[in-house]
Motif scaffolding. Sequence first.
Motif, PDB file in Angstrom:
ATOM      1  N   UNK A  93      10.524  -0.739  -1.411  1.00 28.93           N
ATOM      2  CA  UNK A  93      10.510  -1.574  -0.209  1.00 28.93           C
ATOM      3  C   UNK A  93      10.112  -3.007  -0.540  1.00 28.93           C
ATOM      4  N   UNK A  94       9.140  -3.189  -1.425  1.00 29.92           N
ATOM      5  CA  UNK A  94       8.698  -4.537  -1.794  1.00 29.92           C
ATOM      6  C   UNK A  94       9.790  -5.309  -2.530  1.00 29.92           C
ATOM      7  N   UNK A  95      10.632  -4.612  -3.303  1.00 23.96           N
ATOM      8  CA  UNK A  95      11.728  -5.269  -4.023  1.00 23.96           C
ATOM      9  C   UNK A  95      12.686  -5.953  -3.046  1.00 23.96           C
ATOM     10  N   UNK A  96      13.089  -5.210  -2.020  1.00 23.57           N
ATOM     11  CA  UNK A  96      14.074  -5.745  -1.085  1.00 23.57           C
ATOM     12  C   UNK A  96      13.433  -6.750  -0.131  1.00 23.57           C
ATOM     13  N   UNK A  97      12.153  -6.570   0.156  1.00 25.66           N
ATOM     14  CA  UNK A  97      11.469  -7.501   1.056  1.00 25.66           C
ATOM     15  C   UNK A  97      11.333  -8.875   0.417  1.00 25.66           C
ATOM     16  N   UNK A  98      10.859  -8.924  -0.818  1.00 19.90           N
ATOM     17  CA  UNK A  98      10.689 -10.217  -1.491  1.00 19.90           C
ATOM     18  C   UNK A  98      12.037 -10.903  -1.678  1.00 19.90           C
ATOM     19  N   UNK A  99      13.056 -10.147  -2.048  1.00 21.57           N
ATOM     20  CA  UNK A  99      14.397 -10.726  -2.198  1.00 21.57           C
ATOM     21  C   UNK A  99      14.890 -11.292  -0.872  1.00 21.57           C
ATOM     22  N   UNK A 110       0.806  -1.226   0.000  1.00 21.66           N
ATOM     23  CA  UNK A 110       0.000   0.000   0.000  1.00 21.66           C
ATOM     24  C   UNK A 110       0.840   1.278   0.000  1.00 21.66           C
ATOM     25  N   UNK A 111       2.094   1.187   0.482  1.00 20.70           N
ATOM     26  CA  UNK A 111       2.856   2.420   0.698  1.00 20.70           C
ATOM     27  C   UNK A 111       4.244   2.418   0.053  1.00 20.70           C
ATOM     28  N   UNK A 112       4.450   1.619  -0.996  1.00 20.92           N
ATOM     29  CA  UNK A 112       5.759   1.594  -1.661  1.00 20.92           C
ATOM     30  C   UNK A 112       6.209   2.990  -2.074  1.00 20.92           C
ATOM     31  N   UNK A 113       5.352   3.720  -2.758  1.00 21.60           N
ATOM     32  CA  UNK A 113       5.717   5.054  -3.233  1.00 21.60           C
ATOM     33  C   UNK A 113       5.967   6.006  -2.068  1.00 21.60           C
ATOM     34  N   UNK A 114       5.146   5.912  -1.037  1.00 22.13           N
ATOM     35  CA  UNK A 114       5.293   6.813   0.104  1.00 22.13           C
ATOM     36  C   UNK A 114       6.626   6.612   0.816  1.00 22.13           C
ATOM     37  N   UNK A 115       7.012   5.342   0.990  1.00 19.11           N
ATOM     38  CA  UNK A 115       8.282   5.045   1.661  1.00 19.11           C
ATOM     39  C   UNK A 115       9.444   5.625   0.861  1.00 19.11           C
ATOM     40  N   UNK A 140      12.764   3.180  -8.633  1.00 15.63           N
ATOM     41  CA  UNK A 140      12.321   4.511  -8.188  1.00 15.63           C
ATOM     42  C   UNK A 140      13.013   5.652  -8.924  1.00 15.63           C
ATOM     43  N   UNK A 141      14.348   5.554  -9.146  1.00 14.71           N
ATOM     44  CA  UNK A 141      15.042   6.654  -9.792  1.00 14.71           C
ATOM     45  C   UNK A 141      14.700   6.767 -11.279  1.00 14.71           C
ATOM     46  N   UNK A 142      14.012   5.760 -11.827  1.00 13.40           N
ATOM     47  CA  UNK A 142      13.592   5.805 -13.231  1.00 13.40           C
ATOM     48  C   UNK A 142      12.219   6.463 -13.407  1.00 13.40           C
TER      49      UNK A 142
END
Length: 333
Positions: free
Chosen positions: A300-306, A50-55, A219-221
Amino acid sequence: MQLTGNQVHRNQFDIGEQRQTTSFRTTDGEKRVVVVLLGIGILSLLIATFFDKNVTQAVMNQNSIFGNIFQNYADQGAQVVAFVSAEVIAWYIWRCINDQGIRYMMTGAALLLAFNQLLSLLQDALSYTFSMLNNLSKGIPMGVANNTAAVQNYPEILRWLLAFVFMIILSALFANWFSKISDADVNYLIVVAVVGIATVFVAQLMIGDMKALWGRFRPYEMTTVSGQAMSEFTPWYHMNGINGHNSFPSGHTMSGWLFLYLALFVPRHNIATQKKMVIFGLAMGILTAMSRVRIGAHWLSDVTVSSILVGLLIFAASRLIGAHFVENTELQS
């Protein structure tokens, strides 16, 4: 060809001079740790849903020293595990095979594999370092150019020189170590080395294939196409297909967590060093994951799933080996 030393028996270890036969099982303490870490991962993924962009908007800073240090020097976990595994295999062959011709040939081949891992490790570290220095000289954020794949922007002679120096020193240390440890430790370590190479291969294949299939923008893209901020953003569960973007899951985080595997190389009677290596591995995994969000290279979801996938893979590897990350203190000689 003649093999020397004791035969490897699954779930059988020599602790010091004593022979102990154990029926390996996952301890209650290990189960609790896995459940807690997995619970934290699931909670983090729920928040990210829900908050990937916000983080990212709250913490992203490509000038972060913390983010740049881990970006430059924490992406080598896979190469480190492969290097250590190759060194263990090399000196196992040297110690256990009597046929001179075969021994020299096989030991040399394993050392070449170790040297190749050093070259790969240094390519990664040097390219990130030189990109960062170049950014600083131009007055742009340190992490900008570092977020792409490693490129040759450094003197090639420097990489080869460092690789030769490190190879000579580290190989001498491994050879000296293997000349002093027991047959039981040698037999244990060869299993850890073979499983280590398999673990690195599976981790890289799994994360690499998922990156391609998900095609997620980093994110930087993010840009403002159609006047909408972060218009290329997609949630972690949305597969975009192969499009050249590879944010999900995080490869740096995978390598950070692979440092935890090094704890399994510690002989089973050395409890104190096992604890230190576990703390080091956990710290590298967690801090690398945090640094990737901080520098804006991943959500955040990228690093969490990894973290979840690679953590479970390393745990499964330890079960296959039949080793606890920290053995019971009563097994210490």
